[in-house]
Write a protein that holds these residues in place. Structure first.
Motif, PDB file in Angstrom:
ATOM      1  N   THR B  17      24.993  63.579  59.703  1.00  0.00           N
ATOM      2  CA  THR B  17      25.248  64.969  59.292  1.00  0.00           C
ATOM      3  C   THR B  17      24.143  65.457  58.378  1.00  0.00           C
ATOM      4  O   THR B  17      23.642  66.575  58.525  1.00  0.00           O
ATOM      5  CB  THR B  17      26.604  65.067  58.566  1.00  0.00           C
ATOM      6  OG1 THR B  17      27.603  64.471  59.386  1.00  0.00           O
ATOM      7  CG2 THR B  17      26.972  66.508  58.284  1.00  0.00           C
ATOM      8  N   LEU B  19      21.125  64.304  58.326  1.00  0.00           N
ATOM      9  CA  LEU B  19      19.952  64.448  59.192  1.00  0.00           C
ATOM     10  C   LEU B  19      20.005  65.785  59.943  1.00  0.00           C
ATOM     11  O   LEU B  19      19.026  66.522  60.025  1.00  0.00           O
ATOM     12  CB  LEU B  19      19.895  63.292  60.194  1.00  0.00           C
ATOM     13  CG  LEU B  19      18.762  63.349  61.216  1.00  0.00           C
ATOM     14  CD1 LEU B  19      17.439  63.026  60.552  1.00  0.00           C
ATOM     15  CD2 LEU B  19      19.015  62.391  62.378  1.00  0.00           C
ATOM     16  N   CYS B  20      21.197  66.081  60.462  1.00  0.00           N
ATOM     17  CA  CYS B  20      21.410  67.313  61.215  1.00  0.00           C
ATOM     18  C   CYS B  20      21.064  68.529  60.364  1.00  0.00           C
ATOM     19  O   CYS B  20      20.297  69.414  60.785  1.00  0.00           O
ATOM     20  CB  CYS B  20      22.873  67.360  61.657  1.00  0.00           C
ATOM     21  SG  CYS B  20      23.339  68.788  62.601  1.00  0.00           S
ATOM     22  N   LEU B  21      21.580  68.569  59.145  1.00  0.00           N
ATOM     23  CA  LEU B  21      21.315  69.715  58.264  1.00  0.00           C
ATOM     24  C   LEU B  21      19.844  69.757  57.848  1.00  0.00           C
ATOM     25  O   LEU B  21      19.253  70.835  57.730  1.00  0.00           O
ATOM     26  CB  LEU B  21      22.223  69.656  57.032  1.00  0.00           C
ATOM     27  CG  LEU B  21      23.699  69.977  57.322  1.00  0.00           C
ATOM     28  CD1 LEU B  21      24.569  69.690  56.120  1.00  0.00           C
ATOM     29  CD2 LEU B  21      23.846  71.429  57.753  1.00  0.00           C
TER      30      LEU B  21
END
Lengths: 305, 270
Positions: B17, B19-21
């Motif tokens: 998460t 990493l995603c952001l």
């Protein structure tokens, strides 16, 4: 006025007004989208006019050009033309890989957000959706700026001594996949989040009580249950990726040419070929509509069950 | 319960998460940071300065950007207003109109702009305008924008309307309010958060559009995205970073506004 539903509609008095209320929406979308799409389909069967535009005589030349090659002077026996099929295949491949990367990053993210306390979930979701509302062009430009050979990413990698020479990412397939991934990632997270939020965690507890490991539970119990959400996410990423224009145009090079660029080129100046551009659009739209139909039927079946 | 195994927790998911952001925000943060770069070169850092923001108003490209900004803002305002009115009317009919023939088809039609790939919409619209002989320019952009903004305005309005019970309007009608009065005094105020949300989303969608606008704009006509695209094709310059920062700030402001209007609406309903 007994009962609900239909009589409720009568009570608020909008029943007799549905026609006039819907007329503007019907007119706008009917005249300026549905009719144009039908007209485009007609155009794909017309003859090319050399100054751009068409000559109104029936012709299969556009589809013929897409599928068959008749040699440089058009007098050889027809053989299958690979140029455009290759571009379609490359687009499917690029869009598919981008979808896969989105799934790998998006599923854990959606799961993580859906298992947060109720109060903070909205904020997490908000943070995922904000970048989506930033102009797609600006996002693509910012990725190009970041990944350039002399861009901030390479500055950092070389400055910290991790690399000696810059990573050449721009103009590769990888750059296009990253661009598509970056463009449509929120589309993957949101439907999976919705599915995980409805997931009954008692199922996981039961599996754990029966000595299933975390990962076995994920594979055997969770994934089958939230599959509609995963499929929805994949379609929402795959479909716009397939017809994408900005990511391949700004991040890719000649070797990453995709359907979007092929279509765009047919309508630029006098070099274009409108019937051919219309035909490629019809083929793309048909592919997408088939996928959406298959998806809708699968969802319908899942709903019945 | 959670002692043996927390079934909601998977190792690595939190990291993913983050990493995603990070992936979502780092490119934007980098553009914002470099837009304040005093140096003419994109690569070297020359200290903090607002010169590229000043350049937007006084530089060589300033007249072009000013005209493009005017077109973008007026088109987005008009398109968002028109599509919100059309979508509100449609939502009232769809949610309050009971069952009627062609309801499914109408729903599909309203959502058609979301289903047809953008580039196909662009091609079809260009072909249509060229066939009926309408000169491409401001008007064609506006018509196209109103059309594809309708579903974006429709979705939040219909969602809000579904959550409003009919009893309020029925009570008003029982007390001899006319249909128009019941709408204006009861339903519209309750529906307002959805309408505002829909308007803001339609506004951003219109402001952001590049592909369709690029096809139907005609020669010499520019909106901000087509002007930026034209510049970027010749290489990214620092003034583009400043312009991008301004635009992304406006977008984020609007979405944040829409988010809080919605939250406020939910609280008042509860």
């Amino acid at each position: 006025m007994a009962g609900q539903g239909a009589s409720g509609a009568a009570a608020t008095g909008y029943r007799s007004l549905t026609g006039p209320l819907l007329l503007p929406a019907w007119a706008m979308i009917g005249i300026f989208l549905l009719l144009p799409v039908l007209l485009m389909t007609v155009y794909s069967f017309l003859t090319r006019e050399f100054r751009g535009g068409v000559d109104w005589t029936f012709s299969l030349a556009a589809y013929d050009r897409f599928l068959l090659s008749r040699g440089l002077f058009g007098d050889e026996p027809p053989v299958l033309e690979w140029t455009y099929i290759t571009i379609f295949w490359r687009s499917v491949w690029q869009a598919g890989l981008a979808t896969l990367i989105c799934l790998i990053v998006g599923f854990p993210t959606a799961w993580f957000i859906a298992t947060r306390p109720l109060r903070s979930r909205a904020l997490w979701l908000f943070m995922i959706t904000v970048p989506y509302w930033v102009n797609l062009l600006i996002r693509t430009v910012s990725l190009r700026f970041l990944l350039r050979d002399q861009g901030p990413l390479n500055d950092l990698l070389i400055g910290t001594g991790l690399l000696d020479s810059p990573l050449r990412i721009i103009n590769t397939n990888l750059a296009v996949q990253l661009g598509l991934f970056y463009s449509y990632l929120p589309f993957m997270v949101l439907p999976i989040y919705a599915a995980v939020e409805r997931y009954n965690f008692a199922l996981s507890e039961a599996a754990a009580d029966l000595y299933a490991s975390r990962w076995t539970t994920l594979r055997e119990i969770v994934l089958p249950v939230v599959r509609p959400g995963i499929i929805a996410g994949c379609i929402l990423v795959f479909v716009p990726s397939l017809g994408a224009f900005l990511a391949p145009d700004l991040l890719g090079g000649a070797k990453t040419y995709m359907i979007g660029s092929l279509i765009e080129e047919q309508f630029k100046g006098s070099q274009g070929n409108w019937p051919f551009g219309a035909a490629v659009s019809v083929i793309l739209m048909t592919l997408v509509l088939i996928m959406l139909l298959v998806y809708a039927r699968a969802q319908g079946r899942a709903g019945v069950r | 319960m959670a002692g043996r195994l927390d079934i909601r927790r998977y190792p690595g998911f939190a990291a993913m998460t983050v990493l995603c952001l990070t992936i979502l925000y780092v490119p934007l943060a980098v553009v914002i940071a470099y837009s304040f770069n005093a140096s003419t070169s994109l690569t070297n850092w020359g200290g903090v300065s607002l010169r590229w923001y000043a350049d937007l108003f006084t530089g060589v490209e300033a007249p072009r950007f000013r005209a493009a900004a005017w077109n973008s803002i007026t088109i987005a305002s008009l398109a968002a207003t028109a599509s919100t009115i059309i979508a509100t009317a449609a939502a009232v009919a769809m949610v309050r109109g009971g069952q009627f023939r062609g309801k499914g088809a109408t729903f599909a039609l309203i959502n058609l702009p979301l289903m047809v790939p953008e580039i196909v919409t662009a091609v079809a619209t260009l072909i249509f305008f060229s066939t009926i002989g309408l000169m491409t320019g401001y008007l064609t952009i506006l018509i196209a924008h109103i059309t594809f903004c309708i579903p974006f305005a429709y979705l939040p309005i219909a969602a809000r309307l579904e959550g409003i019970e009919e009893t309020f309007e029925q009570a008003a009608r029982d007390l001899y309010a006319t249909r128009a009065q019941a709408f204006r005094l009861i339903l519209l105020p309750l529906l307002m958060p959805g309408v505002i949300s829909g308007f803001l989303l339609a506004f951003i969608i219109s402001l952001d559009d590049f592909i369709i606008t690029n096809f139907v704009k005609g020669a010499g006509m520019e909106t901000l995205p087509t002007a930026i695209f034209g510049s970027v094709k010749q290489g990214i310059k620092p003034n583009i970073l400043a312009l991008s920062t301004v635009m992304l700030t406006v977008s984020i402001l609007f979405v944040t506004l829409s988010y809080f209007v919605n939250r406020l609406g939910q609280r008042s309903r509860a």
